[in-house]
Design a protein around this motif. Structure first.
Motif, mmCIF file in Angstrom:
data_model
loop_
_atom_site.group_PDB
_atom_site.id
_atom_site.type_symbol
_atom_site.label_atom_id
_atom_site.label_comp_id
_atom_site.label_asym_id
_atom_site.label_seq_id
_atom_site.Cartn_x
_atom_site.Cartn_y
_atom_site.Cartn_z
ATOM 1 N N ALA A 33 1.111 3.666 6.099
ATOM 2 C CA ALA A 33 0.128 3.017 6.961
ATOM 3 C C ALA A 33 -0.373 1.702 6.387
ATOM 4 O O ALA A 33 -0.655 0.761 7.134
ATOM 5 C CB ALA A 33 -1.055 3.949 7.210
ATOM 6 N N TYR A 34 -0.486 1.632 5.072
ATOM 7 C CA TYR A 34 -1.064 0.431 4.472
ATOM 8 C C TYR A 34 -0.069 -0.398 3.675
ATOM 9 O O TYR A 34 -0.309 -1.572 3.416
ATOM 10 C CB TYR A 34 -2.254 0.818 3.588
ATOM 11 N N GLY A 35 1.046 0.194 3.263
ATOM 12 C CA GLY A 35 2.031 -0.553 2.501
ATOM 13 C C GLY A 35 3.135 -1.150 3.351
ATOM 14 O O GLY A 35 3.650 -2.230 3.064
ATOM 15 N N LEU A 36 3.507 -0.446 4.395
ATOM 16 C CA LEU A 36 4.600 -0.892 5.252
ATOM 17 C C LEU A 36 4.142 -1.257 6.662
ATOM 18 O O LEU A 36 4.954 -1.301 7.581
ATOM 19 C CB LEU A 36 5.669 0.220 5.352
ATOM 20 N N ASP A 37 2.873 -1.519 6.837
ATOM 21 C CA ASP A 37 2.322 -1.691 8.183
ATOM 22 C C ASP A 37 2.929 -2.875 8.942
ATOM 23 O O ASP A 37 3.063 -2.818 10.161
ATOM 24 C CB ASP A 37 0.802 -1.811 8.138
ATOM 25 N N GLN A 38 3.334 -3.921 8.266
ATOM 26 C CA GLN A 38 3.889 -5.093 8.957
ATOM 27 C C GLN A 38 5.291 -4.838 9.498
ATOM 28 O O GLN A 38 5.741 -5.543 10.400
ATOM 29 C CB GLN A 38 3.916 -6.297 8.005
ATOM 30 N N GLN A 39 5.967 -3.850 8.979
ATOM 31 C CA GLN A 39 7.352 -3.590 9.365
ATOM 32 C C GLN A 39 7.488 -2.460 10.375
ATOM 33 O O GLN A 39 8.602 -2.131 10.777
ATOM 34 C CB GLN A 39 8.165 -3.252 8.114
ATOM 35 N N LEU A 40 6.381 -1.874 10.795
ATOM 36 C CA LEU A 40 6.432 -0.705 11.674
ATOM 37 C C LEU A 40 5.993 -1.044 13.088
ATOM 38 O O LEU A 40 5.165 -1.920 13.311
ATOM 39 C CB LEU A 40 5.527 0.403 11.130
ATOM 40 N N ALA A 41 6.555 -0.296 14.023
ATOM 41 C CA ALA A 41 6.110 -0.388 15.412
ATOM 42 C C ALA A 41 4.768 0.341 15.537
ATOM 43 O O ALA A 41 4.350 1.079 14.637
ATOM 44 C CB ALA A 41 7.148 0.241 16.336
ATOM 45 N N ILE A 42 4.098 0.149 16.657
ATOM 46 C CA ILE A 42 2.764 0.723 16.841
ATOM 47 C C ILE A 42 2.794 2.255 16.813
ATOM 48 O O ILE A 42 1.900 2.886 16.245
ATOM 49 C CB ILE A 42 2.095 0.191 18.143
ATOM 50 N N ALA A 43 3.832 2.864 17.376
ATOM 51 C CA ALA A 43 3.915 4.328 17.381
ATOM 52 C C ALA A 43 4.065 4.857 15.959
ATOM 53 O O ALA A 43 3.475 5.886 15.593
ATOM 54 C CB ALA A 43 5.084 4.790 18.243
#
Length: 85
Positions: A33-43
């Protein structure tokens, strides 16, 4: 299921598994949630933040189960030591 958790040793084993699972889910959720948040879709972000909620919940339930199991084991030892009195 009730007979399974009525034995304090089984309850202690189950609580240990819940504690480790809760810790794993919490750490995975925080990292995702906090380390990879820029690379993830909203779901995927929603799922990761859900893990941040579910992980500590399992930790708390596992800890209470551990306390109950230890109390049950302590009561069993007390009864055995005072049976002859």
């Amino acid at each position: 299921m009730i007979s399974f958790v009525s034995d304090p040793r089984n309850l202690l084993r189950l609580s240990r598994n819940l504690l480790w699972t809760g810790l794993f889910l919490l750490l995975a959720g925080v990292y995702t949630a906090y380390g990879l948040d820029q690379q993830l879709a909203i779901a995927q972000r929603v799922l990761a933040h859900t893990l941040v909620i579910v992980g500590p919940t399992l930790l708390k339930v596992g800890y209470v189960m551990r306390l109950v199991a230890l109390h049950g084991l302590q009561g069993r030892n007390w009864e055995a030591s005072h049976a002859g009195a």
